[in-house]
Scaffold this motif. Structure first.
Motif, mmCIF file in Angstrom:
data_model
loop_
_atom_site.group_PDB
_atom_site.id
_atom_site.type_symbol
_atom_site.label_atom_id
_atom_site.label_comp_id
_atom_site.label_asym_id
_atom_site.label_seq_id
_atom_site.Cartn_x
_atom_site.Cartn_y
_atom_site.Cartn_z
ATOM 1 N N ALA A 1 59.514 0.851 -14.439
ATOM 2 C CA ALA A 1 59.961 2.222 -14.708
ATOM 3 C C ALA A 1 61.447 2.236 -15.048
ATOM 4 C CB ALA A 1 59.666 3.112 -13.501
ATOM 5 N N ARG B 1 59.736 9.360 -12.988
ATOM 6 C CA ARG B 1 59.157 10.502 -13.704
ATOM 7 C C ARG B 1 58.987 10.192 -15.190
ATOM 8 N NH1 ARG B 1 62.255 13.291 -9.747
ATOM 9 N NH2 ARG B 1 60.890 14.602 -8.495
ATOM 10 N N HIS C 1 58.699 7.249 -16.604
ATOM 11 C CA HIS C 1 57.665 6.220 -16.741
ATOM 12 C C HIS C 1 56.265 6.839 -16.702
ATOM 13 C CE1 HIS C 1 55.818 2.262 -16.211
ATOM 14 N NE2 HIS C 1 55.193 2.730 -15.141
ATOM 15 N N TYR C 2 56.014 7.657 -15.699
ATOM 16 C CA TYR C 2 54.676 8.236 -15.570
ATOM 17 C C TYR C 2 54.413 9.335 -16.595
ATOM 18 C CZ TYR C 2 53.333 5.320 -11.746
ATOM 19 O OH TYR C 2 52.980 4.213 -10.998
ATOM 20 N N GLN D 1 51.271 9.130 -19.002
ATOM 21 C CA GLN D 1 50.369 10.272 -19.118
ATOM 22 C C GLN D 1 50.201 10.679 -20.579
ATOM 23 O OE1 GLN D 1 51.049 13.310 -16.270
ATOM 24 N NE2 GLN D 1 49.738 14.795 -17.275
ATOM 25 N N VAL E 1 48.319 11.296 -13.963
ATOM 26 C CA VAL E 1 48.897 10.203 -13.180
ATOM 27 C C VAL E 1 49.767 10.753 -12.050
ATOM 28 C CG1 VAL E 1 48.808 8.480 -15.033
ATOM 29 C CG2 VAL E 1 50.820 9.949 -14.826
ATOM 30 N N GLN F 1 49.865 8.814 -8.631
ATOM 31 C CA GLN F 1 50.636 7.577 -8.730
ATOM 32 C C GLN F 1 52.128 7.882 -8.730
ATOM 33 O OE1 GLN F 1 48.868 4.979 -11.954
ATOM 34 N NE2 GLN F 1 47.653 6.866 -12.102
ATOM 35 N N LYS F 2 52.522 8.868 -9.511
ATOM 36 C CA LYS F 2 53.937 9.256 -9.575
ATOM 37 C C LYS F 2 54.424 9.706 -8.198
ATOM 38 C CE LYS F 2 54.757 12.713 -12.297
ATOM 39 N NZ LYS F 2 55.132 13.642 -13.374
ATOM 40 N N ASP G 1 43.585 9.958 -9.419
ATOM 41 C CA ASP G 1 43.955 10.305 -10.796
ATOM 42 C C ASP G 1 42.825 10.024 -11.787
ATOM 43 O OD1 ASP G 1 46.493 11.198 -10.118
ATOM 44 O OD2 ASP G 1 47.461 9.264 -10.527
#
Length: 124
Positions: A22, A79, A81-82, A86, A93, A96-97, A121
């Protein structure tokens, strides 16, 4: 003068790798040059944070420490990264986040929790 709070991150190698990925992803979006913005951080600083995390984790095998003064950047990286994931896979996601953000705040996180988040998710 206030002393920075140190946060101990206890996690599996998988979780550490996601956090570092990330940060790498976030670092690739950092603008070059100078900024007057409070939250500005240079790509080289982010890469240095990754190196520090990797070195600590290699010595301990299950944890590393961070100063809370960089928390804003770490949270933004997770944030980003996810949100990127997404957008790419067009799937939720959020669990996971949330799990990775909890890890940044010192909550122990393991692979079973990650697997549970993936199920919630509907990724696996």
């Amino acid at each position: 003068m206030t002393k920075d709070k140190i946060i101990e991150i206890n996690c599996s190698p998988t979780i550490k790798n996601i956090l570092c990925e990330a940060l790498k992803s976030y670092a690739s979006t950092c603008p070059t040059g100078n900024s007057k913005h409070f939250y500005f951080i240079k790509k080289s600083e982010l890469l240095s944070i990754i190196d520090n995390i990797e070195q600590q984790f290699n010595q301990t095998a299950n944890h590393f420490s961070i100063n809370d003064d960089i928390m804003t950047h770490l949270e933004a990286a997770v944030r980003y990264h996810y949100d990127h994931i997404q957008h790419q896979i067009r799937a939720n996601v959020d669990q996971q986040k949330h799990l990775l953000l909890n890890a940044l705040h010192g909550m122990p996180v393991d692979d079973q929790q990650l697997e549970d988040a993936l199920r919630e998710d509907k990724i696996i």
